[in-house]
Motif scaffolding. Structure first.
Motif, PDB file in Angstrom:
ATOM      1  N   ALA A 287       0.870  -1.177   0.000  1.00 52.82           N
ATOM      2  CA  ALA A 287       0.000   0.000   0.000  1.00 52.82           C
ATOM      3  C   ALA A 287       0.908   1.230   0.000  1.00 52.82           C
ATOM      4  O   ALA A 287       2.029   1.158   0.494  1.00 52.82           O
ATOM      5  CB  ALA A 287      -0.901   0.007   1.228  1.00 52.82           C
TER       6      ALA A 287
ATOM      7  N   THR B  63      -1.588   5.735   2.743  1.00 51.14           N
ATOM      8  CA  THR B  63      -2.595   4.808   3.270  1.00 51.14           C
ATOM      9  C   THR B  63      -2.103   4.156   4.558  1.00 51.14           C
ATOM     10  O   THR B  63      -2.853   4.028   5.527  1.00 51.14           O
ATOM     11  CB  THR B  63      -2.945   3.741   2.219  1.00 51.14           C
ATOM     12  OG1 THR B  63      -3.355   4.400   1.017  1.00 51.14           O
ATOM     13  CG2 THR B  63      -4.060   2.831   2.704  1.00 51.14           C
TER      14      THR B  63
ATOM     15  N   GLU C 107      -2.172   6.735   7.279  1.00 55.00           N
ATOM     16  CA  GLU C 107      -3.560   6.940   7.715  1.00 55.00           C
ATOM     17  C   GLU C 107      -3.980   5.856   8.716  1.00 55.00           C
ATOM     18  O   GLU C 107      -4.652   6.135   9.712  1.00 55.00           O
ATOM     19  CB  GLU C 107      -4.494   6.936   6.503  1.00 55.00           C
ATOM     20  CG  GLU C 107      -5.948   7.109   6.847  1.00 55.00           C
ATOM     21  CD  GLU C 107      -6.866   7.011   5.633  1.00 55.00           C
ATOM     22  OE1 GLU C 107      -8.056   7.303   5.806  1.00 55.00           O
ATOM     23  OE2 GLU C 107      -6.410   6.633   4.530  1.00 55.00           O
ATOM     24  N   ALA C 108      -3.566   4.609   8.472  1.00 49.04           N
ATOM     25  CA  ALA C 108      -3.915   3.508   9.374  1.00 49.04           C
ATOM     26  C   ALA C 108      -3.248   3.663  10.744  1.00 49.04           C
ATOM     27  O   ALA C 108      -3.767   3.176  11.748  1.00 49.04           O
ATOM     28  CB  ALA C 108      -3.532   2.172   8.748  1.00 49.04           C
TER      29      ALA C 108
ATOM     30  N   THR D 185      -5.351   7.302  12.407  1.00 54.64           N
ATOM     31  CA  THR D 185      -6.802   7.451  12.468  1.00 54.64           C
ATOM     32  C   THR D 185      -7.339   6.487  13.525  1.00 54.64           C
ATOM     33  O   THR D 185      -7.214   5.263  13.359  1.00 54.64           O
ATOM     34  CB  THR D 185      -7.432   7.136  11.090  1.00 54.64           C
ATOM     35  OG1 THR D 185      -6.817   7.963  10.102  1.00 54.64           O
ATOM     36  CG2 THR D 185      -8.936   7.356  11.117  1.00 54.64           C
TER      37      THR D 185
ATOM     38  N   LEU E 236      -9.331   3.383  12.493  1.00 55.83           N
ATOM     39  CA  LEU E 236      -8.535   2.376  11.791  1.00 55.83           C
ATOM     40  C   LEU E 236      -7.577   1.670  12.746  1.00 55.83           C
ATOM     41  O   LEU E 236      -7.420   0.446  12.691  1.00 55.83           O
ATOM     42  CB  LEU E 236      -7.764   3.015  10.630  1.00 55.83           C
ATOM     43  CG  LEU E 236      -8.628   3.612   9.516  1.00 55.83           C
ATOM     44  CD1 LEU E 236      -7.750   4.271   8.459  1.00 55.83           C
ATOM     45  CD2 LEU E 236      -9.538   2.554   8.896  1.00 55.83           C
TER      46      LEU E 236
ATOM     47  N   ARG F 275      -8.807  -1.253  14.593  1.00 54.38           N
ATOM     48  CA  ARG F 275      -9.057  -2.469  13.800  1.00 54.38           C
ATOM     49  C   ARG F 275      -7.832  -3.367  13.682  1.00 54.38           C
ATOM     50  O   ARG F 275      -7.971  -4.531  13.283  1.00 54.38           O
ATOM     51  CB  ARG F 275      -9.575  -2.086  12.418  1.00 54.38           C
ATOM     52  CG  ARG F 275     -10.965  -1.460  12.505  1.00 54.38           C
ATOM     53  CD  ARG F 275     -11.436  -0.869  11.219  1.00 54.38           C
ATOM     54  NE  ARG F 275     -11.559  -1.843  10.133  1.00 54.38           N
ATOM     55  CZ  ARG F 275     -11.919  -1.518   8.911  1.00 54.38           C
ATOM     56  NH1 ARG F 275     -12.223  -0.256   8.611  1.00 54.38           N
ATOM     57  NH2 ARG F 275     -11.996  -2.440   7.975  1.00 54.38           N
TER      58      ARG F 275
ATOM     59  N   LEU G 211      -6.134  -5.010   6.799  1.00 54.49           N
ATOM     60  CA  LEU G 211      -6.856  -3.739   6.746  1.00 54.49           C
ATOM     61  C   LEU G 211      -6.422  -2.929   5.519  1.00 54.49           C
ATOM     62  O   LEU G 211      -7.261  -2.370   4.813  1.00 54.49           O
ATOM     63  CB  LEU G 211      -6.617  -2.930   8.023  1.00 54.49           C
ATOM     64  CG  LEU G 211      -7.210  -1.515   8.018  1.00 54.49           C
ATOM     65  CD1 LEU G 211      -8.723  -1.532   7.864  1.00 54.49           C
ATOM     66  CD2 LEU G 211      -6.788  -0.767   9.276  1.00 54.49           C
ATOM     67  N   LEU G 212      -5.131  -2.887   5.248  1.00 56.14           N
ATOM     68  CA  LEU G 212      -4.636  -2.116   4.094  1.00 56.14           C
ATOM     69  C   LEU G 212      -5.186  -2.663   2.788  1.00 56.14           C
ATOM     70  O   LEU G 212      -5.517  -1.885   1.888  1.00 56.14           O
ATOM     71  CB  LEU G 212      -3.107  -2.112   4.074  1.00 56.14           C
ATOM     72  CG  LEU G 212      -2.437  -1.323   5.210  1.00 56.14           C
ATOM     73  CD1 LEU G 212      -0.941  -1.580   5.229  1.00 56.14           C
ATOM     74  CD2 LEU G 212      -2.739   0.169   5.106  1.00 56.14           C
TER      75      LEU G 212
ATOM     76  N   LEU H 105      -8.562  -1.182   2.489  1.00 62.08           N
ATOM     77  CA  LEU H 105      -8.488   0.251   2.191  1.00 62.08           C
ATOM     78  C   LEU H 105      -8.071   0.525   0.756  1.00 62.08           C
ATOM     79  O   LEU H 105      -8.630   1.398   0.087  1.00 62.08           O
ATOM     80  CB  LEU H 105      -7.539   0.957   3.170  1.00 62.08           C
ATOM     81  CG  LEU H 105      -7.937   0.959   4.643  1.00 62.08           C
ATOM     82  CD1 LEU H 105      -6.835   1.604   5.486  1.00 62.08           C
ATOM     83  CD2 LEU H 105      -9.266   1.677   4.851  1.00 62.08           C
TER      84      LEU H 105
ATOM     85  N   SER I 199     -10.864  -0.351  -1.731  1.00 61.58           N
ATOM     86  CA  SER I 199     -12.001   0.576  -1.727  1.00 61.58           C
ATOM     87  C   SER I 199     -11.623   1.992  -2.141  1.00 61.58           C
ATOM     88  O   SER I 199     -12.493   2.854  -2.233  1.00 61.58           O
ATOM     89  CB  SER I 199     -12.655   0.595  -0.342  1.00 61.58           C
ATOM     90  OG  SER I 199     -11.757   1.144   0.613  1.00 61.58           O
ATOM     91  N   ALA I 200     -10.347   2.225  -2.419  1.00 60.17           N
ATOM     92  CA  ALA I 200      -9.895   3.581  -2.807  1.00 60.17           C
ATOM     93  C   ALA I 200     -10.228   3.889  -4.252  1.00 60.17           C
ATOM     94  O   ALA I 200     -10.436   3.063  -5.077  1.00 60.17           O
ATOM     95  CB  ALA I 200      -8.386   3.714  -2.590  1.00 60.17           C
TER      96      ALA I 200
END
Length: 157
Positions: free
Chosen positions: A23, A27, A30-31, A34, A37, A40, A149-150, A153, A156-157
């Motif tokens: 990733a 991204t 961000e994980a 945030t 995130l 998770r 998780l990545l 993400l 879905s980007a």
């Protein structure tokens, strides 16, 4: 997957963990920054203790508080301050939940659309590193969870 995570003691006071994620740095950053995130992926599922609360003021001079446990009466908190925040390439924070906590530096390096993540922990003494030894054992599992998780993400980007 966990074979991708390398853990190395570079000196009596330093622990360095590296892993490449599929990733981009923005991204992965961000994980790490945030709260929704972070909750998770941060707590290794195998220990059975969830990250129940995550407060993060991710800016130089800001603070964080991560609380683990099933309820408030039996929770354990980790707290500290952000010393440096350079999106999406670098985070530096203190670990102030007890004496001997390290200063943690995380770098997010772009590598052909992937991210080389390096976590560098500098402890005040060898004794402090030895006392904290064991936390890194959960990192491969944490990073496997982050990988999962990545993938979501990025898709879905």
């Amino acid at each position: 997957m966990s074979e991708q995570t390398t853990i190395e003691r570079r000196s009596g006071r330093e622990l360095v963990v590296t892993r490449t994620f599929d990733a981009p740095p923005r991204t992965v950053f961000e994980a790490w920054t945030t709260p929704e995130l972070m909750k998770r992926w941060w707590a290794p599922k195998s220990i059975g203790v969830p990250l129940r609360s995550c407060e993060m003021d991710v800016r130089t001079g800001g603070s964080y508080r991560l609380e683990f446990g099933h309820d408030a009466s039996e929770s354990m908190a980790f707290v500290g301050k952000y010393l440096e925040v350079v999106p999406p390439s670098r985070l530096v924070w203190t670990n102030e939940e007890g004496e001997g906590g390290p200063v943690t530096t995380v770098t997010f390096q772009e590598m052909d659309g992937k991210t080389l993540l390096t976590v560098h922990e500098l402890y005040p003494s060898k004794e402090a590193l030895d006392a904290g030894h064991g936390a890194e054992e959960g990192m491969p599992e944490q990073f496997d969870q982050l990988d999962e998780l990545l993938a979501i993400l990025v898709a879905s980007a």
